[in-house]
Design a protein around this motif. Structure first.
Motif, PDB file in Angstrom:
ATOM      1  N   ASN A 193       0.836  -1.196   0.000  1.00 57.76           N
ATOM      2  CA  ASN A 193       0.000   0.000   0.000  1.00 57.76           C
ATOM      3  C   ASN A 193       0.876   1.254   0.000  1.00 57.76           C
ATOM      4  O   ASN A 193       0.590   2.223  -0.708  1.00 57.76           O
ATOM      5  CB  ASN A 193      -0.925  -0.006   1.216  1.00 57.76           C
ATOM      6  CG  ASN A 193      -1.751   1.243   1.274  1.00 57.76           C
ATOM      7  OD1 ASN A 193      -2.436   1.591   0.318  1.00 57.76           O
ATOM      8  ND2 ASN A 193      -1.644   1.963   2.378  1.00 57.76           N
ATOM      9  N   ARG A 201       1.788   6.265  -7.024  1.00 54.65           N
ATOM     10  CA  ARG A 201       0.639   7.054  -7.454  1.00 54.65           C
ATOM     11  C   ARG A 201       0.868   8.556  -7.312  1.00 54.65           C
ATOM     12  O   ARG A 201       0.445   9.355  -8.118  1.00 54.65           O
ATOM     13  CB  ARG A 201      -0.594   6.632  -6.653  1.00 54.65           C
ATOM     14  CG  ARG A 201      -1.826   7.049  -7.352  1.00 54.65           C
ATOM     15  CD  ARG A 201      -3.124   6.579  -6.780  1.00 54.65           C
ATOM     16  NE  ARG A 201      -3.106   5.520  -5.809  1.00 54.65           N
ATOM     17  CZ  ARG A 201      -3.942   5.512  -4.762  1.00 54.65           C
ATOM     18  NH1 ARG A 201      -4.771   6.519  -4.576  1.00 54.65           N
ATOM     19  NH2 ARG A 201      -3.945   4.511  -3.945  1.00 54.65           N
ATOM     20  N   ASN A 217       0.981   3.888  -3.055  1.00 58.61           N
ATOM     21  CA  ASN A 217       0.757   5.317  -2.819  1.00 58.61           C
ATOM     22  C   ASN A 217       1.909   6.129  -3.395  1.00 58.61           C
ATOM     23  O   ASN A 217       1.700   7.131  -4.078  1.00 58.61           O
ATOM     24  CB  ASN A 217       0.665   5.617  -1.321  1.00 58.61           C
ATOM     25  CG  ASN A 217      -0.701   5.284  -0.756  1.00 58.61           C
ATOM     26  OD1 ASN A 217      -1.613   4.954  -1.500  1.00 58.61           O
ATOM     27  ND2 ASN A 217      -0.836   5.352   0.549  1.00 58.61           N
ATOM     28  N   GLY A 238      -6.269   2.819   2.725  1.00 59.44           N
ATOM     29  CA  GLY A 238      -5.005   2.084   2.732  1.00 59.44           C
ATOM     30  C   GLY A 238      -4.160   2.362   3.974  1.00 59.44           C
ATOM     31  O   GLY A 238      -3.702   1.432   4.647  1.00 59.44           O
TER      32      GLY A 238
HETATM   33 MG   LIG Z   1      -3.405   3.920  -0.564  1.00 59.43          MG
END
Ligand SMILES: [Mg+2]
Ligand SMILES: Nc1ncnc2c1ncn2[C@@H]1O[C@H](COP(=O)(O)OP(=O)(O)OP(=O)(O)O)[C@@H](O)[C@H]1O
Length: 496
Positions: free
Chosen positions: A394, A401, A398, A461
């Motif tokens: 996660n 992203r 992140n 998350g």
């Molecule tokens: Mg996340």
């Protein structure tokens, strides 16, 4: 009326002072009577002896009524403060200078008289008053000896009550007047002064308490924002219990204000989430529906490549939907303590290579370089591997992203001490503004800005990761600089 501490204290003080005034007055009165008695008895100590010696009340071996009468007569001139009694050897009254009806006792106790004559007891000494059944009075007394044929015979006593009946009635009123004068002017004056000073002192001492009470009362009707503003004006200087109480109250006030604000924020986040969730769940669902409908309608006219692409898009939307629903379930189960962990030892390198393999493509697609820096891939840690993979994944997701094109995402691990292994996920992406940092571990919290809106996840998350790490007695930490990048880290127990 007497509800405040100050008025109660004042009332108690007033009662105590009144009691003190009464007590002092009583003591004063008693002391003045005792002093007067003692002085009087000293003054008249030899009176009986002198009368017996100088006036003489015996002749021919016994009491002489005529001589006694003369003596009484002479004594009358001295005034009514003295009462004379002639007693026989046993203490019975022989003669007296009083009307018959006034005499209530025919004999008196000889014990104090003998003590008086022998000077064995300190003055004042009290003896029976023949004019009363129970009263005791100061007196003077002397033995009476009568001469008979050259020989002296003991015949009885001359017993003189000092401060007789008449004296009593006058002196009582005089005494009271005098005592009252002294008490009112002296004692009461001093007490009133003391009372005023004490009341002033109490007023000053209870002032901080009154102010604190006012503050506590206003606390009830304050909003959290007001509380914090009010606190800024409060100085917590000074020592002592009251100031300590005050500063403790303000600390409590601050904590409550902070917690209230946090609760309000959480509430806000939950409300926002409901709106987002319904929107987020509907978006992929609408996507799936749209792709499938198009496929159904255009089935005949579509090329197999086009059909393939529509199907892939529908499946990807389905994955997103599944992911969101799974996360929601996972968080709910974590919050209700339904998820248990099974700790095992595993090599940190194994976990990192799994994560690298699953996210390498994703990173490439985003134009982000995924780098693994592992000091010792063989190092063993003890944890639930699936859960820790979930956390790290996660974090890396992140980081990818929220990275810019050509950005770097580094997974770095090192042993920091005998017992702990540090795992860091570092990116040089968008970063998180300081004001958002305290909330990013709250469920459903997402930092919305134009760039990130495109990447909106469920905001679960980090909340899930934090809870999973708490089950490992660990904690997720974050440091970030807006526009510079973010660093998430946590530790795992090493296998010794
Ligand atoms: Mg996340
Ligand atoms: N590396 C990062 N850089 C910048 N912002 C981040 C980073 N990691 C998390 N955030 C911010 O914290 C928010 C919460 O992250 P979290 O992982 O909990 O949710 P999400 O990624 O948005 O959704 P989910 O993980 O549920 O799919 C994100 O929406 C983002 O705004």
């Amino acid at each position: 009326m007497f509800q405040s501490l100050y008025s109660r204290l004042s009332l108690v003080l007033l009662v105590v002072f009144l009691l003190m005034a009464l007590l002092l007055f009583g003591l004063f009165q008693q002391a003045s009577v005792a002093t007067r008695n003692e002085a009087s008895q000293h003054l008249h100590y030899d009176l009986a002896k002198n009368i017996v010696k100088d006036l003489g009340i015996t002749s021919q071996g016994t009491f002489d009524p005529k001589m006694i009468k003369d003596a009484f007569h002479q004594m009358m001139i001295l005034g009514p403060a003295i009462e004379l009694y002639v007693l026989d050897k046993d203490g019975s009254l022989v003669t007296y200078d009083a009307p018959e009806e006034k005499i209530k006792k025919r004999s008196v106790n000889l014990k104090p008289i003998i003590s008086f004559i022998n000077k064995t007891v300190e003055l004042p000494l009290f003896g029976d008053d023949p004019r009363s059944l129970d009263k005791q009075k100061i007196f003077s007394a002397a033995k009476v000896l009568a001469k008979n044929e050259g020989e002296e015979i003991f015949v009885g006593y001359l017993y003189i009550i000092i401060g007789g009946e008449n004296f009593d009635s006058i002196s009582t009123s005089l005494e009271l007047t005098e005592a009252w004068k002294i008490s009112i002017i002296g004692i009461l004056g001093a007490l009133v002064f003391l009372l005023l000073v004490s009341l002033l002192l109490f007023y000053a001492l209870t002032r901080p308490l009154r102010r604190l009470t006012k503050e506590i009362q206003s606390f009830e009707s304050s909003t959290p924002k007001q509380l914090i503003k009010d606190d800024e004006n409060v100085s917590n200087s000074g020592k002592g219990e009251l100031n300590l109480l005050k500063s403790t109250f303000h600390q409590m006030e601050e904590r409550i204000a902070a917690q209230l604000e946090r609760l309000n924020k959480q509430d806000e986040i939950r409300c926002e989430f409901l709106a987002y969730v319904s929107h987020d769940l509907r978006t992929p669902l609408a996507g799936i529906k749209a792709y499938l409908e198009t496929l159904e309608i255009k089935q005949e006219t579509m090329s197999s490549k086009e059909r393939q692409s529509y199907l892939r898009k529908a499946i990807s939307n389905g994955d997103r939907l599944e992911g969101m629903i799974n996360e929601l379930f996972e968080l709910t189960r974590l919050e209700s303590n339904q998820i248990k962990i099974t700790k095992d030892e595993f090599a940190i390198g194994d976990m990192l290579s799994d994560i690298y393999a699953s996210l390498e493509d994703k990173a490439k697609q985003q134009g982000v370089k995924l780098i693994v820096k592992c000091e010792n891939p063989e190092a063993l840690v003890i944890a639930d591997i699936a859960k820790i993979e979930r956390v790290t994944q996660n974090l890396v997701e992140n980081a990818i992203r929220f990275s810019k094109k050509n950005g770097n995402v580094v997974i770095h691990t090192e042993k920091i001490d005998e017992k702990n292994h540090l795992i860091q996920v570092i990116d040089n992406g968008s970063g998180i503004a300081e004001e958002h940092l305290p909330y990013i571990f709250e469920p459903y919290y997402r930092v919305a800005n134009d760039k990130q809106l495109k990447h909106m996840g469920a905001g679960l998350g980090l909340a899930i990761s934090q809870r999973l790490l708490l089950l490992h007695d660990s904690k997720l930490s974050v440091s970030s600089q807006l526009g510079e990048g973010t660093n998430f880290s946590f530790t795992l127990s090493t296998y010794i």
